[in-house]
Design a protein around this motif. Structure first.
Motif, PDB file in Angstrom:
ATOM      1  N   GLY A   1     -15.787  11.179   2.260  1.00 49.62           N
ATOM      2  CA  GLY A   1     -15.886  11.609   0.875  1.00 49.62           C
ATOM      3  C   GLY A   1     -14.674  12.342   0.380  1.00 49.62           C
ATOM      4  O   GLY A   1     -14.626  12.790  -0.762  1.00 49.62           O
ATOM      5  N   ARG A   2     -13.669  12.503   1.236  1.00 53.41           N
ATOM      6  CA  ARG A   2     -12.441  13.156   0.786  1.00 53.41           C
ATOM      7  C   ARG A   2     -11.516  12.088   0.273  1.00 53.41           C
ATOM      8  O   ARG A   2     -10.929  11.340   1.031  1.00 53.41           O
ATOM      9  CB  ARG A   2     -11.777  13.890   1.948  1.00 53.41           C
ATOM     10  N   ASP A   3     -11.366  12.026  -1.016  1.00 53.13           N
ATOM     11  CA  ASP A   3     -10.659  10.875  -1.563  1.00 53.13           C
ATOM     12  C   ASP A   3      -9.201  11.131  -1.880  1.00 53.13           C
ATOM     13  O   ASP A   3      -8.485  10.235  -2.294  1.00 53.13           O
ATOM     14  CB  ASP A   3     -11.379  10.374  -2.824  1.00 53.13           C
ATOM     15  N   GLU A   4      -8.772  12.362  -1.690  1.00 56.00           N
ATOM     16  CA  GLU A   4      -7.371  12.608  -1.966  1.00 56.00           C
ATOM     17  C   GLU A   4      -6.548  11.840  -0.948  1.00 56.00           C
ATOM     18  O   GLU A   4      -6.827  11.865   0.233  1.00 56.00           O
ATOM     19  CB  GLU A   4      -7.052  14.111  -1.912  1.00 56.00           C
ATOM     20  N   ASP A   5      -5.545  11.163  -1.400  1.00 59.52           N
ATOM     21  CA  ASP A   5      -4.917  10.170  -0.538  1.00 59.52           C
ATOM     22  C   ASP A   5      -3.418  10.142  -0.736  1.00 59.52           C
ATOM     23  O   ASP A   5      -2.926  10.070  -1.844  1.00 59.52           O
ATOM     24  CB  ASP A   5      -5.487   8.797  -0.904  1.00 59.52           C
ATOM     25  N   PRO A   6      -2.700  10.194   0.350  1.00 60.61           N
ATOM     26  CA  PRO A   6      -1.268   9.998   0.231  1.00 60.61           C
ATOM     27  C   PRO A   6      -0.919   8.531   0.068  1.00 60.61           C
ATOM     28  O   PRO A   6       0.236   8.195  -0.112  1.00 60.61           O
ATOM     29  CB  PRO A   6      -0.741  10.538   1.554  1.00 60.61           C
ATOM     30  N   GLY A   7      -1.891   7.671   0.177  1.00 58.98           N
ATOM     31  CA  GLY A   7      -1.650   6.247  -0.007  1.00 58.98           C
ATOM     32  C   GLY A   7      -0.905   5.623   1.134  1.00 58.98           C
ATOM     33  O   GLY A   7      -0.259   4.607   1.002  1.00 58.98           O
ATOM     34  N   GLU A   8      -1.023   6.192   2.321  1.00 61.07           N
ATOM     35  CA  GLU A   8      -0.215   5.655   3.398  1.00 61.07           C
ATOM     36  C   GLU A   8      -1.060   5.006   4.489  1.00 61.07           C
ATOM     37  O   GLU A   8      -0.569   4.698   5.542  1.00 61.07           O
ATOM     38  CB  GLU A   8       0.620   6.766   4.003  1.00 61.07           C
ATOM     39  N   GLN A   9      -2.312   4.820   4.204  1.00 64.24           N
ATOM     40  CA  GLN A   9      -3.138   4.150   5.200  1.00 64.24           C
ATOM     41  C   GLN A   9      -2.922   2.648   5.085  1.00 64.24           C
ATOM     42  O   GLN A   9      -3.829   1.881   4.815  1.00 64.24           O
ATOM     43  CB  GLN A   9      -4.610   4.503   4.966  1.00 64.24           C
TER      44      GLN A   9
ATOM     45  N   ARG B   1      -2.453  -1.315  14.045  1.00 62.81           N
ATOM     46  CA  ARG B   1      -2.801  -0.504  12.875  1.00 62.81           C
ATOM     47  C   ARG B   1      -2.011   0.791  12.764  1.00 62.81           C
ATOM     48  O   ARG B   1      -2.565   1.869  12.563  1.00 62.81           O
ATOM     49  CB  ARG B   1      -4.305  -0.201  12.873  1.00 62.81           C
ATOM     50  N   LEU B   2      -0.719   0.661  12.910  1.00 67.93           N
ATOM     51  CA  LEU B   2       0.143   1.834  12.743  1.00 67.93           C
ATOM     52  C   LEU B   2       0.490   2.007  11.275  1.00 67.93           C
ATOM     53  O   LEU B   2       0.393   1.065  10.483  1.00 67.93           O
ATOM     54  CB  LEU B   2       1.416   1.670  13.570  1.00 67.93           C
ATOM     55  N   LEU B   3       0.896   3.188  10.940  1.00 67.74           N
ATOM     56  CA  LEU B   3       1.344   3.458   9.579  1.00 67.74           C
ATOM     57  C   LEU B   3       2.822   3.083   9.515  1.00 67.74           C
ATOM     58  O   LEU B   3       3.657   3.725  10.158  1.00 67.74           O
ATOM     59  CB  LEU B   3       1.128   4.931   9.244  1.00 67.74           C
ATOM     60  N   PRO B   4       3.168   2.040   8.785  1.00 68.42           N
ATOM     61  CA  PRO B   4       4.514   1.464   8.887  1.00 68.42           C
ATOM     62  C   PRO B   4       5.630   2.383   8.409  1.00 68.42           C
ATOM     63  O   PRO B   4       6.759   2.256   8.869  1.00 68.42           O
ATOM     64  CB  PRO B   4       4.431   0.205   8.024  1.00 68.42           C
ATOM     65  N   ASN B   5       5.312   3.289   7.504  1.00 74.53           N
ATOM     66  CA  ASN B   5       6.368   4.151   6.966  1.00 74.53           C
ATOM     67  C   ASN B   5       6.526   5.463   7.720  1.00 74.53           C
ATOM     68  O   ASN B   5       7.331   6.304   7.345  1.00 74.53           O
ATOM     69  CB  ASN B   5       6.085   4.448   5.489  1.00 74.53           C
ATOM     70  N   LYS B   6       5.743   5.619   8.763  1.00 74.83           N
ATOM     71  CA  LYS B   6       5.847   6.847   9.554  1.00 74.83           C
ATOM     72  C   LYS B   6       6.511   6.523  10.886  1.00 74.83           C
ATOM     73  O   LYS B   6       6.400   5.409  11.397  1.00 74.83           O
ATOM     74  CB  LYS B   6       4.458   7.434   9.806  1.00 74.83           C
ATOM     75  N   THR B   7       7.171   7.522  11.424  1.00 76.98           N
ATOM     76  CA  THR B   7       7.778   7.352  12.745  1.00 76.98           C
ATOM     77  C   THR B   7       6.675   7.344  13.803  1.00 76.98           C
ATOM     78  O   THR B   7       5.512   7.658  13.527  1.00 76.98           O
ATOM     79  CB  THR B   7       8.733   8.518  13.062  1.00 76.98           C
ATOM     80  N   VAL B   8       7.101   7.036  15.012  1.00 79.22           N
ATOM     81  CA  VAL B   8       6.181   7.084  16.149  1.00 79.22           C
ATOM     82  C   VAL B   8       5.554   8.479  16.236  1.00 79.22           C
ATOM     83  O   VAL B   8       4.331   8.634  16.348  1.00 79.22           O
ATOM     84  CB  VAL B   8       6.951   6.748  17.446  1.00 79.22           C
ATOM     85  N   PHE B   9       6.398   9.486  16.169  1.00 80.10           N
ATOM     86  CA  PHE B   9       5.909  10.865  16.259  1.00 80.10           C
ATOM     87  C   PHE B   9       4.898  11.129  15.154  1.00 80.10           C
ATOM     88  O   PHE B   9       3.811  11.666  15.392  1.00 80.10           O
ATOM     89  CB  PHE B   9       7.091  11.838  16.139  1.00 80.10           C
ATOM     90  N   GLU B  10       5.245  10.721  13.955  1.00 84.22           N
ATOM     91  CA  GLU B  10       4.367  11.001  12.812  1.00 84.22           C
ATOM     92  C   GLU B  10       3.054  10.223  12.885  1.00 84.22           C
ATOM     93  O   GLU B  10       2.002  10.731  12.492  1.00 84.22           O
ATOM     94  CB  GLU B  10       5.096  10.665  11.506  1.00 84.22           C
ATOM     95  N   ASN B  11       3.131   8.997  13.397  1.00 80.26           N
ATOM     96  CA  ASN B  11       1.904   8.222  13.538  1.00 80.26           C
ATOM     97  C   ASN B  11       0.911   8.947  14.444  1.00 80.26           C
ATOM     98  O   ASN B  11      -0.283   8.976  14.171  1.00 80.26           O
ATOM     99  CB  ASN B  11       2.210   6.839  14.128  1.00 80.26           C
ATOM    100  N   VAL B  12       1.432   9.482  15.531  1.00 77.33           N
ATOM    101  CA  VAL B  12       0.545  10.158  16.484  1.00 77.33           C
ATOM    102  C   VAL B  12       0.132  11.525  15.933  1.00 77.33           C
ATOM    103  O   VAL B  12      -1.034  11.931  16.024  1.00 77.33           O
ATOM    104  CB  VAL B  12       1.236  10.282  17.853  1.00 77.33           C
ATOM    105  N   ALA B  13       1.085  12.211  15.322  1.00 75.43           N
ATOM    106  CA  ALA B  13       0.798  13.547  14.788  1.00 75.43           C
ATOM    107  C   ALA B  13      -0.249  13.498  13.685  1.00 75.43           C
ATOM    108  O   ALA B  13      -1.044  14.428  13.521  1.00 75.43           O
ATOM    109  CB  ALA B  13       2.092  14.170  14.258  1.00 75.43           C
ATOM    110  N   PHE B  14      -0.246  12.406  12.947  1.00 75.78           N
ATOM    111  CA  PHE B  14      -1.159  12.274  11.805  1.00 75.78           C
ATOM    112  C   PHE B  14      -2.617  12.517  12.219  1.00 75.78           C
ATOM    113  O   PHE B  14      -3.378  13.212  11.547  1.00 75.78           O
ATOM    114  CB  PHE B  14      -0.992  10.874  11.206  1.00 75.78           C
TER     115      PHE B  14
END
Ligand SMILES: Nc1ncnc2c1ncn2[C@@H]1O[C@H](COP(=O)(O)OP(=O)(O)OP(=O)(O)O)[C@@H](O)[C@H]1O
Length: 396
Positions: free
Chosen positions: A382-390, A90-103
């Motif tokens: 309840g926070r629905d603002e979304d970057p759409g990257e999940q 369940r990684l975020l495919p468009n993010k780097t390894v660093f970004e996946n963990v940083a997220f």
């Protein structure tokens, strides 16, 4: 640390409880395998601990809290103490390894400075030093699972739940993952792992809890995988003995069925386990960490939890410095902005980063429809603002 008192779980629309009057106690620092045939209730146990499901009967305490008293609003905060690793990464495919963990850290409002220190540290700990700039598709399956583990533990949770974390990996790669999990456990994190991997369980000789048809039939201090756990159906006749009479000091088990338990060759997969070969990453030497031997009796947890100390592992290739990302601004915990809005159903429909072996739509009665980020404690509900990257894969 984790206690189930007479916990039953019956999903709506089913005739038989998935868990039936479970009594269970896991102490701080333990490494516990949950084994059992498919459908025996392992994942249900983990979902209850994460408060992703509510018990139909009984009480569950996790980290000193009665889960029944935690409001929906507080659930994400509760989950910050619990890391979760799944079979399908369940990684975020468009993010780097660093970004996946940083997220994970961004969403809970950690500062950029903290993130810049913590992420390389944890990547080093899981053996991914030098791969920070890669994207998931540029990694092997084992490496992707290491990223998922890094993400799960970067916030130093007290508990790590792992639901068949090696289910998509070959035996050599699985051994590397288990070495990482052992290292995390050696740092003080309690680990609960549901698995079908007979070889791993037999080799590690940790506490083994075996479920049959939603009942605990074995709770062994230094257990093996067992016999019934290898049967690929949940419909195994259970002895009349009440499930909660088998204690962890009972070795191997009171059920004659389990007396057939014998040594299994190292790192073999049980017959019921999914067959899915990933390209093997260079197999790290599997060296079990020193055994944690927590007291068998329940002792009240100390107020302050020792913070896991991560050690560097395996010689690493030259470190690639992750590109500083201007987006890494602290996000207030109360109002995360870089969060996912996608609802669970959408997560399940989205393509996984790896083929999923046994997807199961969980359209069950969630206490509240939380997004994945909410479920993992990454943001308030309840926070629905979304970057759409999940864009993550289905749950099992
Ligand atoms: N959301 C749900 N709705 C209805 N029944 C469910 C749901 N989730 C699980 N079950 C049922 O509960 C029982 C236990 O399932 P669970 O997923 O906990 O088993 P498991 O031991 O983790 O299986 P596996 O090894 O295949 O992952 C099964 O009979 C399953 O069909």
């Amino acid at each position: 640390m984790i206690r189930f008192d007479h916990v039953s779980k019956q999903y709506s629309g089913t005739t038989r409880p998935a868990l039936n009057a479970i009594n269970l106690e896991v102490l701080r620092g333990e490494f516990v395998f949950l084994v059992g045939a498919s459908g025996s209730g392992k994942s249900s146990c983990l979902r209850l601990i994460l408060k992703e499901e509510k018990p139909s009967k009984g009480k569950i305490h996790v980290l000193g809290q009665d889960l029944g008293t935690i409001s929906s609003r507080k659930v994400p905060y509760f989950r910050r103490n619990i890391g979760v690793v799944f079979q399908d990464f369940r990684l975020l495919p468009n993010k780097t390894v660093f970004e996946n963990v940083a997220f994970t850290l961004q969403v809970i409002g950690k500062s950029r400075g903290f993130i810049q220190e913590a992420v390389p540290d944890v990547l080093k700990m899981v053996g991914l030093d030098g791969k920070a700039a890669r994207r998931p598709h540029e990694l092997s399956g084992g490496e992707q699972q290491r990223v998922a583990i890094a993400r799960a533990v970067v916030n130093k949770p007290q508990v790590l739940l792992a639901d068949e974390p090696t289910g998509n990996l070959d035996p050599a790669t699985s051994a590397g993952i288990m070495a990482v999990l052992e290292r995390i456990n050696a740092g003080g994190t309690t680990v609960l792992m549901a698995t079908h991997e007979a070889g791993i369980v037999d080799q590690m000789k940790r506490r083994v809890i075996e479920l049959v048809n939603g009942q605990i039939v074995r709770d062994e201090r230094h257990g093996g995988y067992g016999f019934t756990a290898a049967i690929p159906t949940a419909h195994i006749a259970v002895a009349d003995e009440p499930a909660d009479t088998v204690t962890r000091d009972t070795a191997p088990t009171r059920l004659p069925l389990h007396q057939a338990t014998g040594p299994v060759p190292p790192l073999t997969r049980a017959p019921s386990a999914p067959q899915h070969a990933q390209a093997a990453e260079p197999a790290p030497q599997y060296e079990p960490a020193p055994q944690h031997e927590p007291a068998l009796r329940h002792e009240p947890a100390p107020q302050s939890t020792p913070v896991p100390q991560y050690e560097q592992v395996e010689p690493e290739p030259p470190f690639e410095q992750p590109q500083p990302d201007p987006q890494y601004e602290p996000v207030p915990a109360s109002a995360p902005s870089d969060t996912g809005q996608t609802r669970l159903s959408a997560h399940f429909a989205a393509p996984p980063t790896q083929p999923v072996i046994r997807p199961r739509l969980t359209d069950h009665e969630l206490p509240e429809q939380l997004s994945l980020a909410e479920k993992l404690g990454l943001r308030a509900p309840g926070r629905d603002e979304d970057p759409g990257e999940q864009n993550v894969g289905p749950t099992k």
